[in-house]
Scaffold this motif. Structure first.
Motif, mmCIF file in Angstrom:
data_model
loop_
_atom_site.group_PDB
_atom_site.id
_atom_site.type_symbol
_atom_site.label_atom_id
_atom_site.label_comp_id
_atom_site.label_asym_id
_atom_site.label_seq_id
_atom_site.Cartn_x
_atom_site.Cartn_y
_atom_site.Cartn_z
ATOM 1 N N PHE A 38 -10.665 12.692 -0.439
ATOM 2 C CA PHE A 38 -11.852 13.508 -0.216
ATOM 3 C C PHE A 38 -13.074 12.638 0.072
ATOM 4 O O PHE A 38 -13.874 12.945 0.969
ATOM 5 N N CYS A 39 -13.227 11.555 -0.668
ATOM 6 C CA CYS A 39 -14.366 10.654 -0.446
ATOM 7 C C CYS A 39 -14.254 9.939 0.897
ATOM 8 O O CYS A 39 -15.252 9.770 1.605
ATOM 9 N N CYS A 40 -13.059 9.501 1.257
ATOM 10 C CA CYS A 40 -12.885 8.792 2.528
ATOM 11 C C CYS A 40 -13.202 9.682 3.724
ATOM 12 O O CYS A 40 -13.769 9.220 4.720
ATOM 13 N N LEU A 41 -12.858 10.959 3.648
ATOM 14 C CA LEU A 41 -13.050 11.857 4.786
ATOM 15 C C LEU A 41 -14.450 12.452 4.863
ATOM 16 O O LEU A 41 -14.876 12.893 5.936
ATOM 17 N N ASN A 42 -15.170 12.486 3.746
ATOM 18 C CA ASN A 42 -16.449 13.197 3.732
ATOM 19 C C ASN A 42 -17.615 12.372 3.205
ATOM 20 O O ASN A 42 -18.683 12.930 2.948
ATOM 21 N N TRP A 43 -17.442 11.086 3.041
ATOM 22 C CA TRP A 43 -18.463 10.272 2.363
ATOM 23 C C TRP A 43 -19.814 10.342 3.067
ATOM 24 O O TRP A 43 -20.859 10.525 2.433
ATOM 25 N N ASP A 44 -19.842 10.199 4.366
ATOM 26 C CA ASP A 44 -21.106 10.176 5.111
ATOM 27 C C ASP A 44 -21.392 11.489 5.843
ATOM 28 O O ASP A 44 -22.238 11.531 6.737
ATOM 29 N N SER A 45 -20.693 12.544 5.488
ATOM 30 C CA SER A 45 -20.886 13.827 6.162
ATOM 31 C C SER A 45 -21.946 14.660 5.447
ATOM 32 O O SER A 45 -22.526 14.242 4.439
ATOM 33 N N ALA A 46 -22.173 15.861 5.984
ATOM 34 C CA ALA A 46 -23.174 16.759 5.394
ATOM 35 C C ALA A 46 -22.738 17.331 4.054
ATOM 36 O O ALA A 46 -23.554 17.933 3.342
ATOM 37 N N VAL A 47 -21.474 17.150 3.699
ATOM 38 C CA VAL A 47 -20.979 17.657 2.416
ATOM 39 C C VAL A 47 -21.730 17.024 1.257
ATOM 40 O O VAL A 47 -22.099 17.701 0.290
ATOM 41 N N PHE A 48 -21.982 15.719 1.351
ATOM 42 C CA PHE A 48 -22.635 14.970 0.278
ATOM 43 C C PHE A 48 -24.084 14.639 0.619
ATOM 44 O O PHE A 48 -24.626 13.642 0.134
ATOM 45 N N ALA A 49 -24.719 15.442 1.428
ATOM 46 C CA ALA A 49 -26.090 15.155 1.847
ATOM 47 C C ALA A 49 -27.030 15.148 0.644
ATOM 48 O O ALA A 49 -27.051 16.085 -0.163
ATOM 49 N N ASP B 193 -20.261 22.853 -0.260
ATOM 50 C CA ASP B 193 -19.964 23.891 0.726
ATOM 51 C C ASP B 193 -18.613 23.578 1.371
ATOM 52 O O ASP B 193 -18.469 22.594 2.104
ATOM 53 N N CYS B 194 -17.617 24.413 1.096
ATOM 54 C CA CYS B 194 -16.263 24.154 1.600
ATOM 55 C C CYS B 194 -16.191 24.234 3.121
ATOM 56 O O CYS B 194 -15.298 23.637 3.731
ATOM 57 N N SER B 195 -17.110 24.971 3.749
ATOM 58 C CA SER B 195 -17.072 25.092 5.204
ATOM 59 C C SER B 195 -17.426 23.785 5.899
ATOM 60 O O SER B 195 -17.130 23.608 7.085
ATOM 61 N N LEU B 196 -18.067 22.855 5.173
ATOM 62 C CA LEU B 196 -18.439 21.562 5.750
ATOM 63 C C LEU B 196 -17.408 20.477 5.491
ATOM 64 O O LEU B 196 -17.533 19.364 6.022
ATOM 65 N N VAL B 197 -16.404 20.774 4.692
ATOM 66 C CA VAL B 197 -15.387 19.783 4.340
ATOM 67 C C VAL B 197 -14.517 19.488 5.546
ATOM 68 O O VAL B 197 -14.236 20.369 6.379
ATOM 69 N N ALA B 198 -14.068 18.242 5.654
ATOM 70 C CA ALA B 198 -13.197 17.841 6.757
ATOM 71 C C ALA B 198 -11.914 18.674 6.750
ATOM 72 O O ALA B 198 -11.371 18.987 5.685
ATOM 73 N N PRO B 199 -11.403 19.044 7.935
ATOM 74 C CA PRO B 199 -10.196 19.887 7.999
ATOM 75 C C PRO B 199 -8.998 19.306 7.263
ATOM 76 O O PRO B 199 -8.228 20.055 6.646
ATOM 77 N N ALA B 200 -8.835 17.981 7.307
ATOM 78 C CA ALA B 200 -7.693 17.375 6.607
ATOM 79 C C ALA B 200 -7.792 17.590 5.105
ATOM 80 O O ALA B 200 -6.785 17.853 4.425
ATOM 81 N N ALA B 201 -9.008 17.511 4.546
ATOM 82 C CA ALA B 201 -9.194 17.759 3.118
ATOM 83 C C ALA B 201 -8.965 19.226 2.777
ATOM 84 O O ALA B 201 -8.423 19.550 1.711
ATOM 85 N N LEU B 202 -9.354 20.129 3.678
ATOM 86 C CA LEU B 202 -9.098 21.556 3.448
ATOM 87 C C LEU B 202 -7.605 21.866 3.444
ATOM 88 O O LEU B 202 -7.137 22.707 2.666
#
Length: 511
Positions: free
Chosen positions: A314-325, A352-361
């Motif tokens: 989860f951290c690798c796929l979303n670390w710099d995305s809007a999920v953790f803004a 927000d689950c809608s912002l999570v990377a598809p692979a993590a979903l």
């Protein structure tokens, strides 16, 4: 007047005695599947009536019957999907939902099963006493002729162990709920950022502490806030508290149960033979959450490994995305841990689950679909213990069981196709929100009784993106589950899916 009072008291006593007789008959004569189905339906209907009768805090909001029934079912099945804004509900309605989550939780049902099994074991005691009283004159001769058999000793020990387990599980629930509520309340009282959120939303701090603790411990997932735990994404302490409560009430309950029994033996809170017998004869006791030493250690190790793997991915796929803004590195890891634990059971979201990377979903969806290891182990134990009596008992209601044992994969595929039919108009007008993936994610979340949802966002509405100049297109952001945007037939189909998912562990054991 006294005659009328006497008639009223007699009628009330008759109703109570009849109710007790019916409950005992259902518990002792019907199959587990039918018993649990009747239990969930009765609690669900009572909860629905209570939610409809009680008025919401927002006087301008007039709740629809379909939404109230959906919400009651979501609470009873500890799913956590909501089709309304939770902050529109009154404090009394939040109390009803909290009670529904507790009554429908796996922990309470396990405790109820222990109580019924203990009463069933003690049901034959009066007969045994009557037999011994009749033959008391010849007791000395019988003792000399027929020595006491080991089976009698083991039966007596099992009875005492069941009583001991009833006490242990009851004390475990009370201590976790009371301590958890107190710790959450103290955290909110001392941390300004968390306190300000509740003050801004006009939510009672004590009610929030109790409701959140019960929701986490029972894996209910329904929160008094619209955004679940997303408004507390920066509060590491609160998220870690709830994470521990979720694990204590679900996947790691067998581990904590063994620790409690071991501690009670060390503190000498019970006879030494009872904890020793329970620890060494888990199959004889017959409590599904009580696993042997090897399986308990394997369960703990595998759960830790699974959570750690999910956090890393989860951290690798979303670390710099809007999920953790706007979050620090420590807050990102805490939120990833919180989501990894919730994807297995509780369904509380801090992002927000809608912002999570598809692979993590996709990983979340697999975890939601996969049953807990405790149910897998208990199913294996039940298969080993199956015999002629077990086979004869499971023949009752065989047609209904066969209907319920439809392949889960086939059932979910049929439900997804049915939802695509009921929501075909929204799919054509809003294909980004009503995508096939979002529908599949919502159905799997309902079937697994998890409650994670991608929601519905106006920013993804295709008509607004293509024709922003048209003023006739109106979209209001609603912070609730994606199923809240579905039609009434679609919501009712999801209600059936939630009930089926809650009963999947029982019909597998009866098949």
């Amino acid at each position: 007047m006294p005659i009328q009072l006497h008639i009223f008291v007699g009628s009330a006593r008759h109703v109570i005695n009849s109710s007790v007789f019916i409950c005992r008959f259902i518990a002792f004569h019907l199959s587990r599947l039918l018993f649990h189905l009747a239990y969930f339906l009765i609690i669900d209907i009572l909860g629905f009536v209570a939610l409809v009768v009680l008025r919401p805090s927002n006087h301008e909001y007039n709740p629809r019957y379909v939404d109230m029934f959906f919400l009651s079912t979501s609470a009873v099945t500890v799913t956590g999907l909501a089709t309304i804004q939770m902050e529109d509900l009154s404090s009394s309605q939040i109390v009803v939902l909290t009670l529904l989550m507790f009554l429908g939780s796996e922990m309470f049902l396990s405790f109820l099963g222990l109580v019924l099994e203990s009463s069933k074991q003690n049901k034959h005691d009066p007969e045994n006493r009557r037999v011994s009283s009749v033959t008391v004159c010849e007791q000395s001769q019988l003792e000399e002729a027929i020595p006491q058999t080991p089976s009698t000793n083991s039966t007596d020990i099992k009875k005492s162990c069941l009583k001991y387990l009833v006490f242990v599980v009851l004390a475990y629930m009370i201590i976790i709920l009371a301590t958890g509520s107190l710790l959450v309340f103290m955290y909110i009282a001392h941390v300004a950022s968390a306190r300000d959120v509740l003050t801004r939303k006009s939510i009672n701090k004590a009610l929030f502490s109790v409701s959140v603790t019960v929701s986490s411990f029972t894996n209910g997932g329904l929160m008094p806030t619209n955004e679940s735990m997303a408004v507390f994404s920066s509060n590491n302490g609160l998220l870690l508290l709830l994470t521990c409560q979720i694990l204590a009430g679900s996947t790691l309950f067998p581990v904590f149960l063994r620790l409690v029994i071991w501690a009670s033996r060390g503190l000498r809170l019970a006879k030494a033979e009872e904890p020793d017998f329970i620890m060494n004869n888990t199959r004889a006791v017959g409590f599904n959450h009580l696993l042997p030493n090897t399986k308990t250690a394997f369960l703990a190790a595998l759960e830790i490994a699974l959570v750690a793997m999910t956090v890393m991915l989860f951290c690798c796929l979303n670390w710099d995305s809007a999920v953790f803004a706007g979050l620090t590195s420590l807050q990102k890891i805490t939120n990833a841990l919180f989501m990894a634990v919730n994807a297995r059971q509780a369904g509380e979201n801090s992002i927000d689950c809608s912002l999570v990377a598809p692979a993590a979903l996709v990983l979340f969806m697999v975890m939601m679909y996969t049953p807990a290891l405790t149910k897998f182990f208990s199913a294996c134990e039940d298969h080993k213990q199956s015999g002629p009596e077990h086979n004869n008992r499971t023949k009752k209601g065989n047609a209904f069981v066969k209907m319920m044992t439809l392949s889960p994969l086939a059932l979910n595929a049929a439900v997804i196709m049915l939802i695509c039919i009921t929501e075909r108009r929204s799919i054509s007008t809003d294909p980004l929100n009503f995508s096939t993936f979002n529908i599949i994610f919502e159905v799997i979340s309902a079937y697994g009784n998890i409650g994670l949802s991608t929601g519905c966002s106006c920013s993804r509405l295709l008509q607004l993106l293509l024709h922003p100049e048209k003023k006739g297109i109106v979209c209001h952001e609603k912070p609730y589950s994606f199923s809240g945007w579905w039609s009434d037939p679609g919501k009712l189909v999801l209600v059936l899916v939630m009930l089926y998912g809650r009963l999947r562990g029982f019909h597998k054991q009866t098949s």
